[in-house]
Design an enzyme around this catalytic site. Sequence first.
Site, PDB file in Angstrom:
ATOM      1  N   ASP A  82      10.350  27.149  30.447  1.00  9.57           N
ATOM      2  CA  ASP A  82      10.577  26.939  28.187  1.00  9.57           C
ATOM      3  C   ASP A  82       9.620  26.642  27.743  1.00  9.57           C
ATOM      4  O   ASP A  82       8.516  25.198  27.621  1.00  9.57           O
ATOM      5  CB  ASP A  82      11.203  25.352  28.560  1.00  9.57           C
ATOM      6  CG  ASP A  82      11.829  25.129  27.253  1.00  9.57           C
ATOM      7  OD1 ASP A  82      13.118  25.971  27.208  1.00  9.57           O
ATOM      8  OD2 ASP A  82      11.121  24.534  27.053  1.00  9.57           O
ATOM      9  N   SER A  88       4.343  17.245  31.709  1.00  8.39           N
ATOM     10  CA  SER A  88       3.507  17.613  32.130  1.00  8.39           C
ATOM     11  C   SER A  88       2.210  17.841  32.203  1.00  8.39           C
ATOM     12  O   SER A  88       1.542  18.964  32.226  1.00  8.39           O
ATOM     13  CB  SER A  88       3.963  16.689  33.570  1.00  8.39           C
ATOM     14  OG  SER A  88       2.554  15.549  33.510  1.00  8.39           O
ATOM     15  N   SER A  92      20.031  26.389  20.945  1.00  6.29           N
ATOM     16  CA  SER A  92      19.734  24.481  21.035  1.00  6.29           C
ATOM     17  C   SER A  92      19.988  23.458  20.275  1.00  6.29           C
ATOM     18  O   SER A  92      19.575  24.584  18.762  1.00  6.29           O
ATOM     19  CB  SER A  92      17.850  24.578  21.307  1.00  6.29           C
ATOM     20  OG  SER A  92      16.806  24.241  22.196  1.00  6.29           O
ATOM     21  N   LYS A 151      11.792  30.750  23.090  1.00  9.15           N
ATOM     22  CA  LYS A 151      13.375  30.675  21.750  1.00  9.15           C
ATOM     23  C   LYS A 151      13.136  31.079  20.294  1.00  9.15           C
ATOM     24  O   LYS A 151      11.873  31.460  19.810  1.00  9.15           O
ATOM     25  CB  LYS A 151      13.651  29.161  21.275  1.00  9.15           C
ATOM     26  CG  LYS A 151      13.892  28.246  22.271  1.00  9.15           C
ATOM     27  CD  LYS A 151      13.541  27.257  22.176  1.00  9.15           C
ATOM     28  CE  LYS A 151      13.871  25.594  23.159  1.00  9.15           C
ATOM     29  NZ  LYS A 151      11.756  25.992  23.647  1.00  9.15           N
ATOM     30  N   TYR A 168       5.668  26.559  19.514  1.00  8.62           N
ATOM     31  CA  TYR A 168       5.326  25.591  20.582  1.00  8.62           C
ATOM     32  C   TYR A 168       3.119  26.395  20.237  1.00  8.62           C
ATOM     33  O   TYR A 168       2.676  25.385  20.646  1.00  8.62           O
ATOM     34  CB  TYR A 168       5.399  26.078  22.128  1.00  8.62           C
ATOM     35  CG  TYR A 168       6.993  25.342  22.563  1.00  8.62           C
ATOM     36  CD1 TYR A 168       7.768  24.043  20.924  1.00  8.62           C
ATOM     37  CD2 TYR A 168       7.460  25.427  23.275  1.00  8.62           C
ATOM     38  CE1 TYR A 168       8.838  23.517  21.554  1.00  8.62           C
ATOM     39  CE2 TYR A 168       8.806  24.674  23.501  1.00  8.62           C
ATOM     40  CZ  TYR A 168       8.931  24.101  22.743  1.00  8.62           C
ATOM     41  OH  TYR A 168      10.679  23.710  22.835  1.00  8.62           O
ATOM     42  N   ASN A 227      -0.341  16.160  34.218  1.00  6.26           N
ATOM     43  CA  ASN A 227      -0.737  15.445  35.578  1.00  6.26           C
ATOM     44  C   ASN A 227      -0.544  15.562  36.454  1.00  6.26           C
ATOM     45  O   ASN A 227       0.926  15.798  36.486  1.00  6.26           O
ATOM     46  CB  ASN A 227      -0.692  13.685  34.731  1.00  6.26           C
ATOM     47  CG  ASN A 227      -0.957  12.956  35.855  1.00  6.26           C
ATOM     48  OD1 ASN A 227      -0.793  13.412  37.093  1.00  6.26           O
ATOM     49  ND2 ASN A 227      -0.840  11.929  35.526  1.00  6.26           N
ATOM     50  N   HIS A 265      16.260  27.736  17.763  1.00 11.42           N
ATOM     51  CA  HIS A 265      15.769  26.932  18.444  1.00 11.42           C
ATOM     52  C   HIS A 265      16.590  25.886  18.074  1.00 11.42           C
ATOM     53  O   HIS A 265      16.431  24.145  17.810  1.00 11.42           O
ATOM     54  CB  HIS A 265      14.524  27.020  18.087  1.00 11.42           C
ATOM     55  CG  HIS A 265      13.228  26.481  18.507  1.00 11.42           C
ATOM     56  ND1 HIS A 265      12.195  26.248  18.857  1.00 11.42           N
ATOM     57  CD2 HIS A 265      13.724  25.391  18.288  1.00 11.42           C
ATOM     58  CE1 HIS A 265      12.026  24.895  18.815  1.00 11.42           C
ATOM     59  NE2 HIS A 265      12.706  24.616  19.020  1.00 11.42           N
ATOM     60  N   ILE A 300       3.196  16.564  37.725  1.00  7.13           N
ATOM     61  CA  ILE A 300       3.738  17.871  37.612  1.00  7.13           C
ATOM     62  C   ILE A 300       4.563  17.853  39.267  1.00  7.13           C
ATOM     63  O   ILE A 300       4.934  18.179  39.299  1.00  7.13           O
ATOM     64  CB  ILE A 300       3.016  19.082  37.548  1.00  7.13           C
ATOM     65  CG1 ILE A 300       2.599  18.995  36.062  1.00  7.13           C
ATOM     66  CG2 ILE A 300       3.442  20.106  38.195  1.00  7.13           C
ATOM     67  CD1 ILE A 300       1.284  19.863  35.906  1.00  7.13           C
TER      68      ILE A 300
HETATM   69  N1  LIG Z   1      14.697  22.899  21.867  1.00  3.07           N
HETATM   70  C1  LIG Z   1      13.824  22.139  22.147  1.00  3.07           C
HETATM   71  O1  LIG Z   1      14.633  21.431  20.530  1.00  3.07           O
HETATM   72  C2  LIG Z   1      12.903  20.703  21.908  1.00  3.07           C
HETATM   73  C3  LIG Z   1      12.751  19.683  22.534  1.00  3.07           C
HETATM   74  C4  LIG Z   1      11.479  18.726  22.689  1.00  3.07           C
HETATM   75  C5  LIG Z   1      11.372  19.672  23.849  1.00  3.07           C
HETATM   76  N2  LIG Z   1      11.751  20.152  23.668  1.00  3.07           N
HETATM   77  C6  LIG Z   1      11.401  20.843  25.320  1.00  3.07           C
HETATM   78  O2  LIG Z   1      11.159  20.088  26.346  1.00  3.07           O
HETATM   79  C7  LIG Z   1      10.401  19.815  27.071  1.00  3.07           C
HETATM   80  C8  LIG Z   1       9.955  18.287  27.286  1.00  3.07           C
HETATM   81  O3  LIG Z   1      10.323  17.642  26.386  1.00  3.07           O
HETATM   82  P1  LIG Z   1       8.995  16.670  25.895  1.00  3.07           P
HETATM   83  O4  LIG Z   1       7.978  17.034  25.737  1.00  3.07           O
HETATM   84  O5  LIG Z   1       9.339  15.428  25.305  1.00  3.07           O
HETATM   85  O6  LIG Z   1       8.992  15.935  27.546  1.00  3.07           O
HETATM   86  P2  LIG Z   1       8.613  14.210  28.580  1.00  3.07           P
HETATM   87  O7  LIG Z   1       9.039  15.823  29.453  1.00  3.07           O
HETATM   88  O8  LIG Z   1      10.443  13.653  28.281  1.00  3.07           O
HETATM   89  O9  LIG Z   1       7.817  13.739  27.829  1.00  3.07           O
HETATM   90  C9  LIG Z   1       6.699  14.131  28.138  1.00  3.07           C
HETATM   91  C10 LIG Z   1       5.603  12.699  28.307  1.00  3.07           C
HETATM   92  O10 LIG Z   1       5.856  11.908  29.659  1.00  3.07           O
HETATM   93  C11 LIG Z   1       5.063  12.060  30.854  1.00  3.07           C
HETATM   94  N3  LIG Z   1       4.665  12.131  31.721  1.00  3.07           N
HETATM   95  C12 LIG Z   1       5.548  13.196  32.454  1.00  3.07           C
HETATM   96  N4  LIG Z   1       6.052  12.863  33.986  1.00  3.07           N
HETATM   97  C13 LIG Z   1       6.149  11.224  33.990  1.00  3.07           C
HETATM   98  C14 LIG Z   1       6.244  10.737  35.653  1.00  3.07           C
HETATM   99  N5  LIG Z   1       6.291  11.522  36.285  1.00  3.07           N
HETATM  100  N6  LIG Z   1       5.239   9.987  35.334  1.00  3.07           N
HETATM  101  C15 LIG Z   1       5.308   8.657  34.052  1.00  3.07           C
HETATM  102  N7  LIG Z   1       4.719   9.455  32.523  1.00  3.07           N
HETATM  103  C16 LIG Z   1       5.428  10.870  32.987  1.00  3.07           C
HETATM  104  C17 LIG Z   1       4.144  12.475  30.495  1.00  3.07           C
HETATM  105  O11 LIG Z   1       2.533  13.066  30.429  1.00  3.07           O
HETATM  106  P3  LIG Z   1       1.472  13.401  31.045  1.00  3.07           P
HETATM  107  O12 LIG Z   1       0.523  14.802  30.460  1.00  3.07           O
HETATM  108  O13 LIG Z   1       0.291  12.326  31.419  1.00  3.07           O
HETATM  109  O14 LIG Z   1       2.170  12.993  32.844  1.00  3.07           O
HETATM  110  C18 LIG Z   1       4.169  13.260  28.784  1.00  3.07           C
HETATM  111  O15 LIG Z   1       3.518  12.358  28.130  1.00  3.07           O
HETATM  112  C19 LIG Z   1       9.032  20.427  26.039  1.00  3.07           C
HETATM  113  O16 LIG Z   1       7.785  20.348  26.401  1.00  3.07           O
HETATM  114  C20 LIG Z   1       9.794  21.455  25.570  1.00  3.07           C
HETATM  115  O17 LIG Z   1       9.542  22.131  26.415  1.00  3.07           O
HETATM  116  C21 LIG Z   1      12.659  21.320  23.110  1.00  3.07           C
END
Ligand SMILES: NC(=O)c1ccc[n+]([C@@H]2O[C@H](COP(=O)([O-])OP(=O)(O)OC[C@H]3O[C@@H](n4cnc5c(N)ncnc54)[C@H](OP(=O)(O)O)[C@@H]3O)[C@@H](O)[C@H]2O)c1
Length: 334
Positions: A69, A273, A171, A103, A74, A275, A136, A279
Amino acid sequence: MWTVILIISLLKVIDAANGLDAFHQKYKLLNDGNVIPALAFGTWANTSDLHKVIPSVIYAIEVGYRNLDTAHLYGNEHLIGEALSIVFERGLVRREDIFITTKLDVSVPSREMVIPSLQKNLWRLKLDYVDLFLIHTPYNTFNYPNYDILDIWRGMEDAKKLGLTKSIGISNFNSTHVNRILKYGKIRPAVNEIEVNPTRTQLDLVAYTQSQGITVMSYAPFGYLVPRMSNEFVPPTFGDPTLVKIARKYGKDTSQVVLRYLMDRDTIPIPRSHNPLHISTNADLFDFSITQEEVYAINEFNKNLPAYGSGEGFTRLIRQAYNALLQTMALLYK
Ligand SMILES: NC(=O)c1ccc[n+]([C@@H]2O[C@H](COP(=O)([O-])OP(=O)(O)OC[C@H]3O[C@@H](n4cnc5c(N)ncnc54)[C@H](OP(=O)(O)O)[C@@H]3O)[C@@H](O)[C@H]2O)c1
Ligand SMILES: *[C@@H]1O[C@H](CO)[C@@H](O)[C@H](O)[C@H]1NC(C)=O
Ligand SMILES: *[C@@H]1O[C@H](CO)[C@@H](O)[C@H](O)[C@H]1NC(C)=O
């Protein structure tokens, strides 16, 4: 002789069963007939972390993610493109084995600008089509006069007809926005990508979206289990007793329970992630599922609290990200 034939046919049956299982567990059928992997990898990265995108994406593909995604916003599509070139060259996956979601540029003002804009996404991604192209946000980010999301949707329909994207979707659309597209659009959105997690369960929006045959992709799947910009502490934590109890039952981590919860609500989680350990554990979700009772227990954490703001606050964030992006892009593609 007969034993050999019997063994061969048995193996074929087992093979077919495995194939079917894999299909049901790991892919979902979209309303336009295309299939989408049931788990996606989020690629958004803070500007200071952009150098981590290529290695993370390559590692994610190595451990089995088949759905990436990204978004114009981004500022990393060129890095995704680079990572894809590397995995294709190494023969790790072929183009048709991987599902790419991106997007539309939030600054596109009208239908006729959608295709030229998508062509730039494709150029950055080094692809000749994407699998899924999303609007988006339903909001008029730059307050253009006469801006109409339905007009933009017609441009998305044009893009699908031209084969530049296999599927189209939306979205951050609420049920009012979704309904308008259903009423006046020609093609039904295949996906609505929205925030869904234990502190923002979105029961109504998910139910409405799914009732219309639209697949939900869940962003910010970890909600307030991980640090957010507001620095607010909101339960649960990964050590929460309710989550720990479920995790112990299945021999899994609580982070995996949260992602499985989203899958068992029939949505596609998009964990992000950098890490390697996270991942891979985040992708190891296909050997268990939680019960409806456990889904209800996790729903109880809901506070309807957005991780990225809502309404005007959300649009302000998008505008900020867009301005930061312009600066990065000006350096990259003068
Ligand atoms: N359409 C939209 O408007 C929109 C908006 C926001 C996001 N998104 C999409 O959704 C994706 C995910 O959203 P998000 O970025 O808010 O992500 P999220 O996956 O909810 O949070 C990411 C955070 O979680 C940590 N993390 C991941 N796996 C973990 C685990 N197993 N244990 C503990 N911590 C963990 C990561 O740190 P580490 O790197 O240290 O693991 C990072 O700090 C984005 O990358 C994007 O592609 C879309
Ligand atoms: C991005 O990183 C900077 C520090 O490099 C930090 O101050 C900022 O809060 C981060 N933004 C997000 C959205 O995580
Ligand atoms: C969806 O958002 C719009 C603002 O763009 C608002 O007018 C409408 O009431 C919202 N619908 C729902 C169901 O929240």
